[in-house]
Enzyme design. Structure first.
Site, PDB file in Angstrom:
ATOM      1  N   ASP A   1       1.099  -0.987  -0.203  1.00 23.53           N
ATOM      2  CA  ASP A   1      -0.234  -0.256   0.491  1.00 23.53           C
ATOM      3  C   ASP A   1       0.989   1.496  -0.094  1.00 23.53           C
ATOM      4  OD1 ASP A   1      -2.479   1.759   1.062  1.00 23.53           O
ATOM      5  OD2 ASP A   1      -3.236   0.454   0.670  1.00 23.53           O
TER       6      ASP A   1
ATOM      7  N   HIS B   1      -3.795   5.535   3.634  1.00 24.06           N
ATOM      8  CA  HIS B   1      -4.586   4.253   3.698  1.00 24.06           C
ATOM      9  C   HIS B   1      -3.526   2.825   4.254  1.00 24.06           C
ATOM     10  CE1 HIS B   1      -6.171   1.028   0.748  1.00 24.06           C
ATOM     11  NE2 HIS B   1      -7.229   1.689   1.147  1.00 24.06           N
TER      12      HIS B   1
ATOM     13  N   SER C   1     -11.541  -2.705   0.437  1.00 29.56           N
ATOM     14  CA  SER C   1     -10.219  -3.351   1.125  1.00 29.56           C
ATOM     15  C   SER C   1      -9.884  -2.345   2.117  1.00 29.56           C
ATOM     16  CB  SER C   1      -9.255  -1.666   0.082  1.00 29.56           C
ATOM     17  OG  SER C   1      -9.660   0.099   0.196  1.00 29.56           O
TER      18      SER C   1
END
Length: 1042
Positions: free
Chosen positions: A230, A261, A426
């Site tokens: 990520d 994130h 996600s």
């Protein structure tokens, strides 16, 4: 009779009155997810650190492009940098292109010092032929363009995140993207909202899934390596205590997360405080593959994947995805990862509620694909639906997602500290990745844990959600404790997904259960996944065996089975074709049987050379049979000639979808034409799917034939009459054909003097008192003079696209009806747009028109609202107009089943032979079939009722008071989990509880004793009031007696 938008069109052929002609032949024949956005957009845009609120809405936007002159050269093995350079030099010399300029692009990352299986090369003046010549080198496997992905993250403050209403728009760009959503997308949580809001300390997703039960048993993920691909992680984040390694694969000189994130995902997996993760003691490996400018490249992922294999990662979470299942470098590397025992968990995408929108790599057999639900156990609207589509058009898609879990308002770590809530698949993906990491740490023999065995445990233990079909929920909701029970009783074996086929079980087995089967119909194909927990590779021994149950009429059905010649990695397919035997042509009832499959795998630890492990699995089959319906009620859908992205660049049908230009839904009746299919079934029609050339079916048995994206070169059949909804589109780049493939359609219908034009039109209008919307449709350029043509005033969208000018064109022919003059001839209907029956971007449906045209073509009943419409015009002759032509230099022949490369224009391929199924020889069994196929199936006959959990001390961790502004989450001082924290205090809790209970009991006993021993008091007389005494003296004349 089909509608198809701007670029994607459907050919719907309605057959009446003609018998088949024997021997007739054809004449010739990056990645993304879509996120809902707040409406309206709030003015302030805040970074995660700019707001104290713990709940934010995250809006993501993506775009992608091919990097000019950069190519990924994939090799057949791992070689040193020197060897790779030598092979590329040798391959380029073989091109004999003196003008070719090239150099290897340096890659500075942790994998640079190790052998690699690819190289990034900058090549100028490269022609397609030169690139193909490179692939002739014996050590070069493939040459593909380098891709660059742009991602935009926007965080909105609490007042927008908590908004109760929100608009929804599904758009699916063709790039690989992150798959998270803001929690503001979710509607009110429903019946349990009040109780959750009143909790002083809200439960986290790990506690809701009962991870604390395993923590108290001493399992916290220790010894398991988990990788997060990520945006990175800050070095001193207070939520993590076991970050083993942080690596940077970008061109920026930082390892920190500048977006938040990646930190959130890592927190869901392994946070040790506040918003707790599942496995806080796991080894966390952070792979930073996105820059702070939100840019990534394919080559960065490939290098990072290679490094993950080198580091022997156990679990890998990938919260990105896209529709390009033919992105070969990426997909090949995913297979290589799982073959090296890396358990990959991936989000299925945020492109729901449309069906057939699964993202890659979550749609792969060896990857655990995760969908999202809310805390009410409702399937998330945004969660992508199955089936998988990369098997089309040759067969049928598989069941995906594998499982679903919470993806709504899940709390995770903030970028620097604290917690926040996000939603999306996600978010659901790291929930499962964390659960898998925790489960892996509970198994003493880690050799038993592999991608197949872990998936087997998850799907066998999943709890099915009521009223939800298998393409929405997969095998059901994640059940951590049941998965623990199965995994700790596991023996290497093979299993099937789904484990049974029941065409009578609705709604779970939709669409199979929505239509019975009958003699003469196209075989029903069910694509079953074989999971092989015995080894990375395997094979099917001999052939599958079909055993019908005689007491349950199993001999009334025929079964054919095809399967993977090799099961690798960890999985393969079992395609089951089911048809009705001739003797059941007029019979109605239920038929049952089962298919037996034996799987063998090399024994990895067997001292005997050539030793194998074997496992036999049974696939029960149950179907409902009805008598063959009349021809007028049978519709045939042509899937054989369907073209979409990938592999080719085929635009979709609505030019307004500029951020989603490619058609990747596959145009199937059970995906983006699902609503049309449901409507036809409700009207009594039976819809079948053709997976072979149009010369391979008996046209006399069908009333309608539908074809999507007709390929040029297919010969016309005199026994077919047509009804079509088609379109043509202008192009901004070089697609391989337009969305409707109009030149091929015109080829097909020219025998009747019909053709579509190259105009492109859009607009609202009214037809037969119904509101209609024409979305990038085309006009009818030629039509027989004795036909019926309806015209409307529409905007010239082609002019708007090319010159940014607006003009209204009067009298655009959009609908035509025609009766063929031959005796017993059929009827033809043409319509220039299919968006009104396509679920992808439909604004106003036109199912009423579909019904009317079916009535016309099947029964010659012309709707008066059309034949006497004031919009009726004279049919266009069109002899003076040039018809649409395919762009020069297109590569349609690369993907077409009827065209092949040729100097100048492509020419037809030789007519393929019609496929013939090899029906299995039945081996009947005279025994009663199980009544409930679902409960009958158990993984390795593991009885969960007999697998008890060890004794667990029932205590909860102590929680310190919350400071002002701090989120209400479990916070364990020192970052230690409940099973390890303050055991002395935990052991004294039962003692204090017992003493307290005794004190309360003694108090009540004393009070009861006092009440019984207290002496009774005489009841006092009530003295009469004075005014009553005076009144009595007056009336009776004497004093009352006291």
């Amino acid at each position: 009779m089909l509608l198809f938008p701007v670029w994607g069109s459907i050919l719907f052929c309605l057959l009446t009155g003609f018998l088949p002609v024997v021997g007739m032949e054809p004449a010739g024949g990056a990645r993304s997810g879509s996120e809902p956005t707040p409406d309206p957009d709030p003015d302030p845009l805040l970074s995660p650190s700019a707001s104290n609120c713990s709940q934010l809405t995250l809006k993501l936007e993506f775009s992608t492009k091919v990097v000019e002159h950069e190519y990924i050269v994939a090799f057949t093995g791992y070689f040193s940098a020197r060897a790779r350079s030598h092979y590329i030099s040798s391959a380029i010399r073989n091109t004999r292109d003196q003008d070719l300029e090239w150099h290897i692009v340096p890659r500075e990352n942790p994998a640079s010092d190790f052998p690699s299986d690819f190289e990034l090369v900058h090549i100028r003046q490269a022609s397609p032929s030169s690139l193909l010549t490179l692939e002739d080198h014996p050590y070069i496997k493939r040459v593909t363009p380098q891709r660059k992905v742009f991602r935009t993250l926007k965080y909105f403050p609490c007042k927008f995140a908590l908004r109760g209403t929100q608009s929804w728009q599904s758009s699916r760009p063709f790039r690989r993207t992150s798959l998270s959503l803001g929690s503001g997308f979710w509607h009110a949580t429903g019946r349990h909202s009040s109780r959750r809001l009143l909790r002083a300390i809200p439960r986290q997703v790990a506690q809701i899934l009962q991870a604390d039960v395993l923590w108290q048993m001493g399992h916290t993920g220790s010894g398991v390596k988990v990788a997060v691909f990520d945006t990175g992680l800050s070095e001193k984040h207070p939520h993590f205590k076991n970050v083993k390694e942080r690596t940077n694969w970008t061109n920026e000189k930082t390892l920190d997360d500048g977006l938040g994130h990646g930190t959130f995902v890592a927190g869901v997996i392994a946070s040790m405080r506040e918003c707790q993760g599942f496995a806080p003691d796991s080894e966390l490996h952070i792979f930073r593959v996105f820059t702070n400018n939100q840019v990534s490249y394919t080559s960065w992922f490939l290098d990072a994947f290679n490094y993950a294999i080198l580091k022997k990662i156990d679990v890998l979470n990938l919260s990105i995805g896209g529709p390009d299942f033919m992105d070969h470098p990426f997909v090949d590397k995913v297979w290589e990862l799982t073959a090296n025992r890396v358990i990959m968990v991936s989000a299925i995408g945020n492109d729901g509620p449309l069906y057939g929108t699964l993202n890659n790599p979550a749609d792969q057999m060896d990857v655990i694909g995760v969908g999202g639900i809310d805390f009410e156990d409702n399937i998330a609207r945004f969660s992508s639906r199955g089936m998988t589509t990369w098997e089309l058009p040759g067969g049928y898609g598989r069941v995906k997602p594998d499982i679903v879990t919470y993806g709504s308002g899940v709390r995770g770590s903030g970028m620097k500290e604290g917690c926040r809530s996000l939603s999306g698949t996600s978010v659901a993906s790291p929930v499962v990745a964390g659960a898998v990491t925790l489960l892996a740490s509970t198994v003493l023999n880690r050799e038993l844990v592999n991608p197949a065995s872990m998936k087997q445990a998850l799907i066998a233990s999943a709890r099915r959600l009521p009223g939800v079909n298998m393409f929405e929920q997969g095998h059901g909701k994640l059940d951590l404790i049941r998965a623990y029970q199965i995994l700790n009783s596991y023996r290497p074996q093979a299993s099937l997904s789904p484990s049974y086929i029941d065409l009578t079980e609705c709604p779970y087995m939709w669409p199979y259960c929505s239509q019975p089967i009958y003699y003469g119909g196209m075989p029903t194909i069910v694509n079953v996944t074989i999971l092989n927990g015995m080894g990375v590779t395997g094979r099917i021994v001999d052939k599958p065996i079909w055993q019908p149950y005689l007491p349950q009429n199993g001999d009334h059905i025929d079964v054919a089975v095809s399967y993977s010649p090799v099961l690798w990695p960890w999985a393969g397919y079992l395609a089951v074709s089911i048809s009705v035997a001739k003797k059941a042509a007029s019979w109605e009832g239920i038929a049952q049987g089962h298919v037996m499959v034996t799987v063998a795998s090399p024994a990895e630890n067997d001292s005997e050379v050539g030793g194998e492990l074997t496992s036999t699995v049974k696939l029960p089959i149950k179907v409902k049979i009805v008598p063959t319906p009349p021809r007028s009620k049978r519709v045939l859908w042509d899937q054989y000639h369907n073209l979409r992205y990938p592999p080719g660049y085929f635009p979709r049908d609505n030019l307004r979808m500029k951020n989603d230009p490619l058609d990747w839904n596959g145009d199937h009746i059970h995906t983006n034409f699902r609503d049309m299919y449901q409507h036809l079934r409700s009207m009594g029609y039976f819809v079948e799917v053709l997976g072979a050339p149009i010369t391979c079916f008996d046209a006399s048995q069908y009333g309608a034939f539908t074809n999507t994206r007709t390929e040029c070169g297919e010969r016309r059949r005199p026994d077919i009459t047509l009804s079509m909804f088609l379109v043509k589109a202008q192009q901004w780049w070089m697609p391989d054909t337009g969305g409707a493939n109009v030149p091929a359609l015109n080829d097909l219908i020219s025998v009747w003097g019909m053709a579509f034009g190259d105009g492109l039109y859009e607009g609202d209008f009214t037809l037969a008192d119904h509101d209609m919307y024409y979305a990038s449709g085309c006009s009818i350029a030629r039509f027989p003079e004795d036909g019926i043509v309806i015209a409307k005033n529409l905007k010239d969208q082609g002019l708007e696209v090319l010159k940014q000018e607006t003009a209204v064109v009067e009298g655009v022919p959009i609908l035509g009806l025609y009766q063929t003059p031959s005796e017993g001839g059929g009827r033809i209907a043409l319509y220039g747009d299919s968006n009104c029956i396509d679920d992808s971007h439909r604004q106003k449906d036109c199912f009423w028109l579909l019904d009317a045209l079916l009535q016309y073509t099947s029964y010659s009943m012309t709707p008066p609202s059309l034949s006497h419409s004031h919009s009726r015009v004279a049919p266009p002759a069109g002899t003076d107009r040039l018809l649409p032509q395919r762009l020069e230099g297109n590569h349609l022949y690369r993907y077409s089943k009827v065209l092949e490369a040729h100097l100048g224009d492509p020419k037809p391929r030789p007519l393929p032979a019609c496929p013939h199924l090899s029906w299995a020889k039945p081996q009947p069994v005279n025994e009663t079939a199980p009544s409930n196929l679902w409960k009958h199936q158990k993984l390795l006959s593991v009885d969960l009722d007999k697998v008890a959990l060890p004794n667990v001390r029932a205590y909860r961790p102590q929680v310190r008071p919350l400071s002002p502004g701090e989120s209400g989450a479990w916070d364990i001082p020192g970052g230690i989990m409940p099973g390890h924290y303050n055991q002395e205090v935990g052991q004294t809790i039962p003692v204090f509880a017992f003493l307290g209970a005794m004190v309360v009991l003694s108090f009540f006993v004393v009070q009861l004793t006092k009440a019984k021993n207290k002496p009774k008091r005489r009841k006092p007389r009530v003295k009469r009031p004075t005014y009553l005494q005076q009144q009595q003296q007056t009336t009776m004349g004497k004093n009352p007696t006291v």
